[in-house]
Design an enzyme around this catalytic site. Structure first.
Site, mmCIF file in Angstrom:
data_model
loop_
_atom_site.group_PDB
_atom_site.id
_atom_site.type_symbol
_atom_site.label_atom_id
_atom_site.label_comp_id
_atom_site.label_asym_id
_atom_site.label_seq_id
_atom_site.Cartn_x
_atom_site.Cartn_y
_atom_site.Cartn_z
ATOM 1 N N ASN A 179 0.730 -1.276 0.031
ATOM 2 C CA ASN A 179 0.178 -0.141 0.024
ATOM 3 C C ASN A 179 0.930 1.311 -0.208
ATOM 4 O OD1 ASN A 179 -2.227 -1.586 0.158
ATOM 5 N ND2 ASN A 179 -1.832 -1.905 2.609
ATOM 6 N N ARG A 180 2.079 1.264 -0.413
ATOM 7 C CA ARG A 180 2.926 2.425 -0.890
ATOM 8 C C ARG A 180 3.220 2.820 0.708
ATOM 9 N NH1 ARG A 180 4.248 3.374 -5.627
ATOM 10 N NH2 ARG A 180 4.995 5.324 -4.934
ATOM 11 N N LEU A 181 3.171 2.030 1.911
ATOM 12 C CA LEU A 181 3.703 2.584 3.172
ATOM 13 C C LEU A 181 5.153 1.941 3.271
ATOM 14 C CD1 LEU A 181 0.521 1.447 5.264
ATOM 15 C CD2 LEU A 181 1.155 3.587 4.001
ATOM 16 N N HIS A 182 5.994 2.376 2.506
ATOM 17 C CA HIS A 182 7.345 2.010 2.228
ATOM 18 C C HIS A 182 8.045 2.377 3.527
ATOM 19 C CE1 HIS A 182 5.969 1.448 -1.413
ATOM 20 N NE2 HIS A 182 6.036 2.663 -1.894
#
Length: 201
Positions: A179-182
């Site tokens: 979820n692009r919570l890198h």
């Protein structure tokens, strides 16, 4: 939402690099040692290109080039640079920043003559980054040098062909997360050691 697990270690950044680089050598289909080298002129005009990492350790990260090329001229005018490794197979990247120093003539000689003979010829024949009126001009140079040094099996290293070592003052690791919570962790050299902290992605 709970996602507090850290996938980037908190220890020595060189050890983390070694682990990630070893994994990339197993997973990347081509050139796991490819890295983007960013340089800039003294008045701040940036440029970037891909080069190959040819040595690394606690003293820094080494690459080789024609010092009369655009990047070579920019390096000698402004001995600061940044590197970027991006491994799509692992969904990871590493950013490295710091000053540059030229390798010794002995180091440059050793690496140049470790290359395949035809690679030595290609480098010696190239006025890298200079205008080329016709590709045949370059290919004719290659043919002439190859004939001249075929029996010797090696080409004298041109004086302008050398290497540079980037001594990092900052190393940042980036890891893909759902979820692009890198995840990002940046290490800064302070004195004789390193301090690290997470960054917002």
């Amino acid at each position: 939402m709970s996602d507090s697990e850290n996938t980037i270690p908190t220890g020595n950044p060189f050890a983390i690099f070694e682990d990630w680089f070893a994994e990339a050598q197993e997973s990347e289909p081509n050139d796991p040692n490819a890295m983007c080298l960013a340089t800039a002129t003294p008045d701040g005009r940036p440029s970037a290109r891909m080069v190959l990492l040819k040595g690394h350790g606690p003293d820094g990260f080494v690459f080789y080039t024609n010092a009369e090329s655009r990047k070579g001229e920019e390096i000698r005018a402004n001995m600061q640079a940044a590197l970027l490794f991006h491994w799509k197979s692992l969904r990871r990247q590493i950013r490295i920043e710091g000053p540059l120093e030229e390798v010794s003539a002995a180091e440059a000689d050793e690496y140049f003559h470790s290359r395949p003979f035809k690679s030595q010829v290609g480098s010696a024949a190239s006025d890298q980054s200079r205008p080329l009126a016709d590709r045949d001009v370059y290919l004719n140079r290659v043919e002439q040098l190859q004939a001249a040094y075929q029996d010797a099996g090696e080409v004298p290293r041109p004086p302008y062909w050398t290497g540079f070592r980037l001594a990092p003052v900052a190393i940042e690791f980036w890891s893909d997360r759902p979820n692009r919570l890198h995840e990002r962790r940046r290490f800064l050299r302070e004195g004789g050691g390193w301090t690290g902290s997470l960054l917002y992605p």
